[in-house]
Each structure stands twice: as C-alpha cells, then as structure tokens.
Design an enzyme around this catalytic site. Structure first.
Site, PDB file in Angstrom:
ATOM      1  N   GLU A 185      -3.494   0.014  -9.060  1.00 18.44           N
ATOM      2  CA  GLU A 185      -2.460   1.040  -9.152  1.00 18.44           C
ATOM      3  C   GLU A 185      -1.151   0.340  -9.546  1.00 18.44           C
ATOM      4  O   GLU A 185      -0.666  -0.529  -8.818  1.00 18.44           O
ATOM      5  CB  GLU A 185      -2.334   1.716  -7.785  1.00 18.44           C
ATOM      6  CG  GLU A 185      -1.662   3.050  -7.791  1.00 18.44           C
ATOM      7  CD  GLU A 185      -1.706   3.724  -6.418  1.00 18.44           C
ATOM      8  OE1 GLU A 185      -1.498   4.940  -6.370  1.00 18.44           O
ATOM      9  OE2 GLU A 185      -1.952   3.035  -5.398  1.00 18.44           O
ATOM     10  N   HIS A 213      -0.947  -2.726  -7.034  1.00 15.93           N
ATOM     11  CA  HIS A 213      -1.727  -2.439  -5.840  1.00 15.93           C
ATOM     12  C   HIS A 213      -3.229  -2.513  -6.126  1.00 15.93           C
ATOM     13  O   HIS A 213      -3.805  -1.615  -6.733  1.00 15.93           O
ATOM     14  CB  HIS A 213      -1.349  -1.048  -5.315  1.00 15.93           C
ATOM     15  CG  HIS A 213      -2.073  -0.642  -4.081  1.00 15.93           C
ATOM     16  ND1 HIS A 213      -2.378   0.675  -3.776  1.00 15.93           N
ATOM     17  CD2 HIS A 213      -2.577  -1.389  -3.048  1.00 15.93           C
ATOM     18  CE1 HIS A 213      -3.023   0.717  -2.638  1.00 15.93           C
ATOM     19  NE2 HIS A 213      -3.164  -0.513  -2.179  1.00 15.93           N
ATOM     20  N   SER A 263       0.815  -1.210   0.000  1.00 14.68           N
ATOM     21  CA  SER A 263       0.000   0.000   0.000  1.00 14.68           C
ATOM     22  C   SER A 263       0.850   1.262   0.000  1.00 14.68           C
ATOM     23  O   SER A 263       0.357   2.338  -0.333  1.00 14.68           O
ATOM     24  CB  SER A 263      -0.894   0.032   1.247  1.00 14.68           C
ATOM     25  OG  SER A 263      -1.674  -1.124   1.342  1.00 14.68           O
TER      26      SER A 263
END
Length: 283
Positions: free
Chosen positions: A152, A140, A119
């Site tokens: 992501e 992500h 994260s």
C-alpha cells in the site's frame, strides 16, 4: 532514481521480511535495529525462510547464499546515511516512529526518500517531524512480507509526485503489486480489515459464538483464508489495538472503538502468536 542500497530500520517480523524481498530483488540491504540480538534474530528468520525455499526447489543453494550476502546488519542508525532509500519498520508506536524520523532526517542526505511501513499513523504527521516532507511516504507491506503481494503506497499531503513514482516502481521491482491510498487513518487496508477483526472480537465478547465458530463462519462462509481471530493473533493483538486506537482517534466515530476484550488481552500481555497466547494458545 536508481536504488542500489536499501535501508530497513527494524529487524522484526515486518522488517526482516522487507529486507528479504529487497535482497531477493538484487538490491543491497542494510538491516538495522537497536540491539545486535534483534538483527541476528531477523537474519536467522531470513535464513530459515530461504532454506525452506531451497528445500521446496524454488531457489538454489547458490541463490540463497547470494541473497544473504546482500544483507548487512547494523545497530547504528548512522549507517542509513549510505542508503539510497529507507523504510522504517519499527513497532507501531507514534512516539518511537517520530523520533526515528527526526534522527533519519539528520543522518540521511537531503535527497533520500524516507518511507514508513506504518499500519495506520498518518503520513503527514510523520512528515512534519522532518525537513523533507516532500520525500516522506507510506510503504505499507503486508504480513508475511515474502508471501503477500500487496504494498500500500500512501502519499501525505506534501509527498511529491517523484517520491510517489519512485516508491511505486520500487514496489514493483520487489515483486509486489502496489495500490495507492490517500492519507487517512488506517489508509485502505486497515480501515477495512481492523473494524472487521474488532467486530469479530465483539462477537466473542458478547457470546455470539466461540472463537472456533466465528473463524469457521468467516473461512467457509466468506472464503477467507483464515478467520479474523486467528488473523488478529498473527498480526499481534497489541498492533491491532494500536491501529484501532489510531483510527478511532482520527475519526472519533464510535464504530471504530476497540472492543474491551481486545484491550483486556493486551493488558494481560496476551499479544497472540508471538507471545504464545492470544485468542488461541500456541506451543
């Protein structure tokens, strides 16, 4: 690169979700964790999710069975040697992730891309643990993975164009919408989201409003699907704290300092929904 077998390290909340969407896309999956009870729990979650889809008429029972047959469980990291692409989805702990990548680097063929679902931890620092920094990338996913459309894609300073292209295309194959981020602490998603959640916690800490009032303002005033405190409970307060600390350590800017109330809850073992208690109580 044709990805036929996809490795997932970690069978928890994020890992089993990633394994599910990969298997639903037609790819064979190896879902690994350190204990059989963890992978069994992960597989049970996937089965429950798919059964719900059958009940809602979104898939047939035969399609559900086909997805489950594509998922193989593992408790030996050496099984990742069979994968064409690996994503690490372990706990947001830098020391743990570094060790996993050192081990994967030894186990997996040198041409295999090793991605991380981190994260916030910089991709370059993870890549430095390996002898293949050009093949290390951030992938992500958002929580809950089967529902949320975003992936992501974060390239480290050494990530090759080929690695980026393969990861981007794989995200699309999984039915997701990829967005590109450069390698800075928190990337895009959590650099924007976590300070908002942290500020909501400060509002609670300073008595600006109750948890219900804070969440109601953000839901009805800003059209968010759920309030920031309820969202923090869903993400996990321990994860929120880890992300905030990573961002704060990376920039040394006081605007990223974790709220003392967040730290207090985590120290008390109140991690949110997964422990039954966070800002709200869960039965």
């Amino acid at each position: 690169m044709d990805i036929k077998k996809f490795g997932v390290v970690g069978a928890g909340q994020m890992g089993n979700g990633i394994a599910q969407v990969a298997a639903m896309s037609g790819v064979d999956v190896i879902m690994n964790d350190i204990k059989s009870e963890f992978v069994e729990r992960g597989l049970a979650t996937i089965t429950k999710n798919l059964s719900r889809s059958v009940d809602k008429g979104k898939m047939t029972a035969e399609e559900k069975d086909a997805v489950l047959k594509r998922i193989r469980t593992s408790t030996d990291l050496k099984d990742m040697a069979e994968a064409d692409f690996v994503v690490e989805a372990a706990t947001e702990n830098e020391t743990l992730k570094f060790q996993i990548f050192r081990d994967l680097d030894k186990v997996c063929p040198e041409n295999i891309i090793l991605s991380t679902n981190t994260s916030s931890i910089p991709i370059g620092r993870i890549a430095a643990q390996t002898k293949r920094p050009d093949k290390i990338i951030g992938m992500h996913f958002m929580n809950p993975v089967p529902v949320m459309k975003l992936v992501e894609v974060i390239r480290g300073i050494a990530t090759s164009d080929e690695t980026f292209k393969t990861t981007w295309e794989l995200s699309i194959k999984f039915g997701k919408t990829p967005a590109s981020s450069e390698d800075y602490p928190g990337f895009i998603a959590n650099r924007v989201l976590m300070p908002m959640i942290n500020e909501a916690i400060f509002c609670l800490y300073q008595g600006v409003g109750t948890k219900e009032d804070i969440d109601t303002v953000m839901k009805l005033g800003m059209n968010h699907p759920m309030g920031p405190l309820a969202l923090a409970d869903l993400i996990g307060l321990d994860t929120c704290l880890a992300i905030m600390e990573t961002i704060y350590d990376g920039f040394k800017d006081s605007k990223y300092r974790p709220c003392p109330l967040l730290r207090k809850y985590v120290e008390a073992g109140w991690f949110g929904k997964k422990t039954g208690r966070g800002f709200y109580e869960y039965k």
